[in-house]
Write a protein that holds these residues in place. Structure first.
Motif, PDB file in Angstrom:
ATOM      1  N   PRO A   1     134.200  48.605  61.849  1.00 48.12           N
ATOM      2  CA  PRO A   1     135.269  48.383  60.866  1.00 48.12           C
ATOM      3  C   PRO A   1     135.404  46.923  60.413  1.00 48.12           C
ATOM      4  N   TRP A   2     135.262  45.954  61.324  1.00 47.90           N
ATOM      5  CA  TRP A   2     135.381  44.550  60.930  1.00 47.90           C
ATOM      6  C   TRP A   2     134.249  44.150  59.998  1.00 47.90           C
ATOM      7  N   VAL A   3     133.013  44.534  60.330  1.00 45.45           N
ATOM      8  CA  VAL A   3     131.861  44.215  59.476  1.00 45.45           C
ATOM      9  C   VAL A   3     132.015  44.897  58.119  1.00 45.45           C
ATOM     10  N   GLN A   4     132.466  46.157  58.107  1.00 40.18           N
ATOM     11  CA  GLN A   4     132.678  46.876  56.848  1.00 40.18           C
ATOM     12  C   GLN A   4     133.695  46.136  55.980  1.00 40.18           C
ATOM     13  N   ASP A   5     134.766  45.658  56.591  1.00 36.19           N
ATOM     14  CA  ASP A   5     135.785  44.901  55.868  1.00 36.19           C
ATOM     15  C   ASP A   5     135.176  43.632  55.263  1.00 36.19           C
ATOM     16  N   GLN A   6     134.372  42.917  56.037  1.00 33.41           N
ATOM     17  CA  GLN A   6     133.746  41.687  55.547  1.00 33.41           C
ATOM     18  C   GLN A   6     132.750  41.979  54.419  1.00 33.41           C
ATOM     19  N   MET A   7     132.001  43.079  54.534  1.00 36.26           N
ATOM     20  CA  MET A   7     131.076  43.469  53.468  1.00 36.26           C
ATOM     21  C   MET A   7     131.842  43.731  52.170  1.00 36.26           C
ATOM     22  N   GLN A   8     132.948  44.470  52.263  1.00 33.73           N
ATOM     23  CA  GLN A   8     133.732  44.801  51.069  1.00 33.73           C
ATOM     24  C   GLN A   8     134.306  43.545  50.436  1.00 33.73           C
ATOM     25  N   ARG A   9     134.783  42.606  51.254  1.00 28.67           N
ATOM     26  CA  ARG A   9     135.304  41.345  50.729  1.00 28.67           C
ATOM     27  C   ARG A   9     134.211  40.588  49.977  1.00 28.67           C
ATOM     28  N   LYS A  10     133.024  40.525  50.553  1.00 29.15           N
ATOM     29  CA  LYS A  10     131.922  39.803  49.935  1.00 29.15           C
ATOM     30  C   LYS A  10     131.525  40.436  48.602  1.00 29.15           C
ATOM     31  N   LEU A  11     131.426  41.755  48.556  1.00 27.52           N
ATOM     32  CA  LEU A  11     131.060  42.419  47.306  1.00 27.52           C
ATOM     33  C   LEU A  11     132.129  42.212  46.229  1.00 27.52           C
ATOM     34  N   THR A  12     133.400  42.191  46.633  1.00 33.39           N
ATOM     35  CA  THR A  12     134.471  41.947  45.676  1.00 33.39           C
ATOM     36  C   THR A  12     134.372  40.532  45.122  1.00 33.39           C
ATOM     37  N   LEU A  13     134.118  39.554  45.985  1.00 33.50           N
ATOM     38  CA  LEU A  13     133.941  38.177  45.510  1.00 33.50           C
ATOM     39  C   LEU A  13     132.717  38.062  44.604  1.00 33.50           C
ATOM     40  N   GLU A  14     131.657  38.774  44.942  1.00 32.02           N
ATOM     41  CA  GLU A  14     130.457  38.762  44.108  1.00 32.02           C
ATOM     42  C   GLU A  14     130.779  39.332  42.723  1.00 32.02           C
ATOM     43  N   ARG A  15     131.587  40.391  42.694  1.00 31.23           N
ATOM     44  CA  ARG A  15     132.007  40.959  41.407  1.00 31.23           C
ATOM     45  C   ARG A  15     132.810  39.946  40.595  1.00 31.23           C
ATOM     46  N   PHE A  16     133.768  39.256  41.244  1.00 28.20           N
ATOM     47  CA  PHE A  16     134.560  38.245  40.547  1.00 28.20           C
ATOM     48  C   PHE A  16     133.655  37.142  40.000  1.00 28.20           C
ATOM     49  N   GLN A  17     132.636  36.744  40.753  1.00 23.94           N
ATOM     50  CA  GLN A  17     131.707  35.708  40.300  1.00 23.94           C
ATOM     51  C   GLN A  17     130.985  36.150  39.031  1.00 23.94           C
TER      52      GLN A  17
ATOM     53  N   GLU B   1     123.351  33.956  47.837  1.00 21.18           N
ATOM     54  CA  GLU B   1     122.726  32.976  48.720  1.00 21.18           C
ATOM     55  C   GLU B   1     123.739  31.936  49.185  1.00 21.18           C
ATOM     56  N   ARG B   2     124.663  31.527  48.312  1.00 20.50           N
ATOM     57  CA  ARG B   2     125.666  30.527  48.681  1.00 20.50           C
ATOM     58  C   ARG B   2     126.721  31.111  49.612  1.00 20.50           C
ATOM     59  N   SER B   3     127.038  32.376  49.430  1.00 24.05           N
ATOM     60  CA  SER B   3     128.134  32.963  50.195  1.00 24.05           C
ATOM     61  C   SER B   3     127.686  33.561  51.519  1.00 24.05           C
ATOM     62  N   GLY B   4     126.398  33.613  51.757  1.00 29.54           N
ATOM     63  CA  GLY B   4     125.897  34.178  53.002  1.00 29.54           C
ATOM     64  C   GLY B   4     125.856  35.690  52.962  1.00 29.54           C
ATOM     65  N   VAL B   5     125.375  36.274  54.037  1.00 28.01           N
ATOM     66  CA  VAL B   5     125.299  37.724  54.125  1.00 28.01           C
ATOM     67  C   VAL B   5     126.218  38.198  55.240  1.00 28.01           C
ATOM     68  N   VAL B   6     126.574  39.455  55.173  1.00 23.83           N
ATOM     69  CA  VAL B   6     127.359  40.089  56.233  1.00 23.83           C
ATOM     70  C   VAL B   6     126.444  41.153  56.827  1.00 23.83           C
ATOM     71  N   PRO B   7     125.730  40.803  57.918  1.00 18.81           N
ATOM     72  CA  PRO B   7     124.758  41.744  58.477  1.00 18.81           C
ATOM     73  C   PRO B   7     125.395  42.775  59.396  1.00 18.81           C
ATOM     74  N   CYS B   8     124.738  43.915  59.460  1.00 16.50           N
ATOM     75  CA  CYS B   8     125.103  44.971  60.395  1.00 16.50           C
ATOM     76  C   CYS B   8     123.935  45.106  61.356  1.00 16.50           C
ATOM     77  N   GLY B   9     124.135  44.745  62.613  1.00 12.70           N
ATOM     78  CA  GLY B   9     123.068  44.794  63.608  1.00 12.70           C
ATOM     79  C   GLY B   9     122.710  46.214  63.995  1.00 12.70           C
ATOM     80  N   THR B  10     121.427  46.411  64.296  1.00 14.46           N
ATOM     81  CA  THR B  10     120.904  47.711  64.715  1.00 14.46           C
ATOM     82  C   THR B  10     119.951  47.484  65.887  1.00 14.46           C
ATOM     83  N   PRO B  11     119.520  48.530  66.571  1.00 16.37           N
ATOM     84  CA  PRO B  11     118.558  48.354  67.669  1.00 16.37           C
ATOM     85  C   PRO B  11     117.224  47.758  67.209  1.00 16.37           C
ATOM     86  N   TRP B  12     116.849  47.968  65.962  1.00 16.70           N
ATOM     87  CA  TRP B  12     115.558  47.499  65.466  1.00 16.70           C
ATOM     88  C   TRP B  12     115.646  46.246  64.612  1.00 16.70           C
TER      89      TRP B  12
END
Length: 157
Positions: A112-128, A7-18
């Motif tokens: 690719p940019w969103v995927q990179d940001q998602m991976q960074r966020k999950l890695t930080l979440e793991r460190f937390q 919740e503090r770090s925000g989300v990295v969304p992937c937009g879709t048509p729906w």
């Protein structure tokens, strides 16, 4: 008590048509915009370990094989404000190296940019999780963070 890391770090969304989808170490969230005034009886949602199907008022919105497996009994969906369906899927594999690159096997891939940001966020979440008490919400990560980043678990403390 402070808010959970995601919740503090925000989300990295992937937009879709729906709508959009995003993930944490443990869960995948799917948000689907529906016509205002939609009622729960208009929604048909099937959540299985590797398959999802959603239709609203008889119209298929989302259907297919999920990118990875989920815990069937822990998947839920809710209709919020009669205009948004939120689906929560619990990942079977809950480590930082399990960053979904798409929602379905061949659809709704993160660019690719969103995927990179998602991976960074999950890695930080793991460190937390590995370092409770430290605040990583403003942290930046660089270097080797693919597949969950370096594994320090074998180092002596």
């Amino acid at each position: 008590m402070s808010a959970p890391f995601e919740e503090r770090s925000g989300v990295v969304p992937c937009g879709t048509p729906w709508g959009r989808w995003y993930q944490t170490l443990e869960e995948v969230f799917v948000e689907v915009r529906v016509p205002p005034g939609t009622r729960a009886k208009d929604v048909r949602c099937s959540l299985q370990s590797r398959h999802i199907a959603l239709s609203v008022a008889g119209q298929e919105v989302l259907q297919g094989k999920l990118f990875d497996s989920t815990v069937t009994d822990e998947g839920t969906w809710t209709l919020e404000d009669r205009k948004l369906i939120r689906i929560v899927l619990m990942k079977t594999n809950r480590d930082a190296g399990n960053c979904w690159t798409s929602l379905l096997e061949n659809e709704y891939a993160a660019d690719p940019w969103v995927q990179d940001q998602m991976q960074r966020k999950l890695t930080l979440e793991r460190f937390q999780r590995e370092n409770p008490g430290f605040d990583f919400s403003g942290a930046e990560i660089s270097g080797n963070y693919s597949k969950g980043g370096p594994d320090f678990s074998s180092l002596e403390k």
